[in-house]
Design an enzyme around this catalytic site. Structure first.
Site, short mmCIF file in Angstrom:
data_model
loop_
_atom_site.label_atom_id
_atom_site.label_comp_id
_atom_site.label_asym_id
_atom_site.label_seq_id
_atom_site.Cartn_x
_atom_site.Cartn_y
_atom_site.Cartn_z
N LYS A 34 0.83 -1.21 0.00
CA LYS A 34 0.00 0.00 0.00
C LYS A 34 0.86 1.26 0.00
O LYS A 34 0.65 2.17 -0.79
CB LYS A 34 -0.93 0.02 1.23
CG LYS A 34 -1.83 -1.20 1.34
CD LYS A 34 -2.82 -1.07 2.48
CE LYS A 34 -2.21 -1.09 3.88
NZ LYS A 34 -1.59 -2.37 4.27
N ARG B 6 -9.34 0.69 9.17
CA ARG B 6 -8.97 -0.69 9.49
C ARG B 6 -10.05 -1.38 10.32
O ARG B 6 -9.89 -2.55 10.67
CB ARG B 6 -7.68 -0.68 10.30
CG ARG B 6 -6.42 -0.93 9.48
CD ARG B 6 -5.25 -0.87 10.42
NE ARG B 6 -4.10 -1.59 10.04
CZ ARG B 6 -2.99 -1.02 9.54
NH1 ARG B 6 -2.96 0.27 9.28
NH2 ARG B 6 -1.93 -1.75 9.29
N ARG C 295 11.70 -6.47 4.86
CA ARG C 295 11.61 -5.03 5.12
C ARG C 295 12.15 -4.69 6.50
O ARG C 295 12.81 -3.69 6.71
CB ARG C 295 10.15 -4.57 4.98
CG ARG C 295 9.96 -3.10 5.18
CD ARG C 295 8.55 -2.65 4.81
NE ARG C 295 7.60 -2.91 5.89
CZ ARG C 295 6.29 -2.64 5.80
NH1 ARG C 295 5.78 -2.15 4.68
NH2 ARG C 295 5.48 -2.88 6.80
N ARG D 57 11.66 -1.61 11.90
CA ARG D 57 10.37 -1.53 12.61
C ARG D 57 10.21 -2.76 13.49
O ARG D 57 10.30 -3.88 13.00
CB ARG D 57 9.22 -1.48 11.60
CG ARG D 57 8.98 -0.12 11.02
CD ARG D 57 7.88 -0.16 9.98
NE ARG D 57 6.64 -0.74 10.44
CZ ARG D 57 5.53 -0.74 9.71
NH1 ARG D 57 5.52 -0.21 8.51
NH2 ARG D 57 4.42 -1.28 10.19
N ARG E 195 -0.57 -9.25 13.53
CA ARG E 195 -1.13 -8.19 12.69
C ARG E 195 -2.11 -8.78 11.66
O ARG E 195 -3.14 -8.19 11.37
CB ARG E 195 -0.01 -7.41 11.99
CG ARG E 195 0.68 -6.44 12.94
CD ARG E 195 2.08 -6.13 12.49
NE ARG E 195 2.13 -5.25 11.34
CZ ARG E 195 3.22 -5.09 10.58
NH1 ARG E 195 4.33 -5.74 10.87
NH2 ARG E 195 3.21 -4.26 9.57
#
Ligand code: AMP
Length: 368
Positions: A192, A267, A306, A312, A324
């Protein structure tokens, strides 16, 4: 209709309407203060025209000065306001009346009240020519209001769109007919954010990623950041009330945009409903929700990859990533049906080269 930079504006208030509002404020202030010598303080740049016309209507003893503040246009939802031209001296025991061109959310006003709270003025009042009472969320009640206006982006009579339009004698309103507002929908790692970066350039849209706004706040140690961190680190969703308010602030700060890409928002069903209600008040809507489809196992590999560079915490641990996905399945997945019922859901294959996926998304947008 007039054009400033890339946008069109339609007439909203003519000279007579503006001048009568200015006179009205002058008359009311005179009733309360003509026996003393108040100090009027104009807030630059926008208020220069209002201050000038106001003073022509206020023919009683008074002094005039200016302050200049600049609101920070970054990602922060609290908004940092910087003082560029400071308070005049010798205002102790004097009546100070602020002259503002426009008050919307009240962010700048809050800073002004804060500035003056450190002084020993006798009385402190606020007069504003235009007031967006619909979105005002400050605690300070405004003493004198010229015209209560709807929450639309306006220019003219001192107010600008990227510095153009301040010299117009009338006030114009943004013509929002051509806005495109998109929701980019998909699991964590679906691409996204990556795709939003391309689409925002291509279609001149404002990209709002709630995840990015939270991370920005965490980095800056704000109250919002500290609150969000505890949820994000575990891979849980941040509570709706916090997220919705933050998103609305981000939109309000960018009402001059040609449209928005919402990335990572909504969300939950509550967020989707709040977004629709909020946009309706602003005469805007979601044009399309584009779902980027990809297989869980591919996404997990992408996120772990990533995580090696982004650092992160929620991308570096498979357990958090799976949590998640669990949050997504339980709370976010039902939004498919929500947007499908509205006839707005478009599915796009999210596996492939980045530019190929951008082409797939562009095709959907251009057919809207
Ligand atoms: P993202 O960058 O979109 O993957 O978001 C990272 C994290 O920020 C999520 O796992 C949530 O903890 C939080 N977050 C981002 N957007 C939302 C939202 N719309 N509602 C609740 N939490 C969010």
């Amino acid at each position: 209709m007039i054009k400033l930079h890339d946008k069109y504006f339609k007439p909203f208030l003519n000279e007579t309407e503006i001048q009568s509002a200015v006179k009205n404020i002058a008359v009311k202030i005179a009733v309360d203060h003509k026996e003393e010598t108040p100090i009027f303080i104009g807030v630059l740049n926008g208020a220069f025209m209002f201050v000038s016309d106001f003073l022509k209507q206020y023919q009683h003893p008074c002094e005039v000065s200016f302050v200049k503040l600049s609101s920070y246009q970054g990602l922060t939802s609290t908004g940092i306001v910087e003082t560029l031209l400071d308070l005049p001296e010798n205002i102790e025991d004097r009546t100070v009346i602020i002259l503002e061109d426009i008050i919307d959310t009240g962010r700048t006003l809050k800073e002004l009240v804060h500035l003056f709270s450190k002084t020993n003025v006798k009385e402190f009042k606020i007069a504003t020519l235009f007031f967006k009472s619909e979105i005002y969320n400050g605690e300070y009640s405004i003493d004198y209001v010229g015209i209560d206006i709807p929450d639309k982006f306006i220019v003219g009579y001192g107010l600008d769109y990227n510095e153009l339009g301040r010299n117009l004698k009338e006030v114009y309103q943004l013509n929002q007919k051509h806005m495109i507002n998109l929701v980019l929908f998909g699991k964590p790692g679906a691409g996204k954010g990556t795709q939003a970066e391309f689409l925002k350039e291509k279609y001149n849209l404002k990209h709002i990623s709630t995840g990015d706004v939270f991370r920005y706040n965490i980095k800056n140690g704000t109250e919002l950041g500290i609150l969000a961190k505890s949820y994000m680190d575990k891979g849980d969703l941040v509570p709706d009330e916090v997220t919705i308010k933050m998103l609305e602030d981000e939109v309000d700060k960018n009402l001059d945009a040609s449209g928005f890409i919402f990335d990572g928002f909504p969300r939950t069903t509550a967020q989707a409903e709040a977004l629709d209600a909020f946009l309706t008040i602003k005469n805007m809507k979601i044009n399309a929700t584009i779902a980027l489809e990809a297989d869980d196992e591919v996404l997990i590999q992408r996120l772990l990859e990533r995580g090696k560079t982004s650092k992160r915490p929620d991308d570096q641990d498979e357990g958090k990533i799976r949590n998640r996905f669990e949050e997504y399945n339980q709370k976010t997945a039902p939004l498919r049906a929500y947007y499908e019922e509205q006839g707005k859901l478009h599915s796009v294959d999210g596996i492939g080269e980045i530019d190929e996926i951008t082409r797939r998304l562009s095709k959907v947008i251009e057919e809207l």
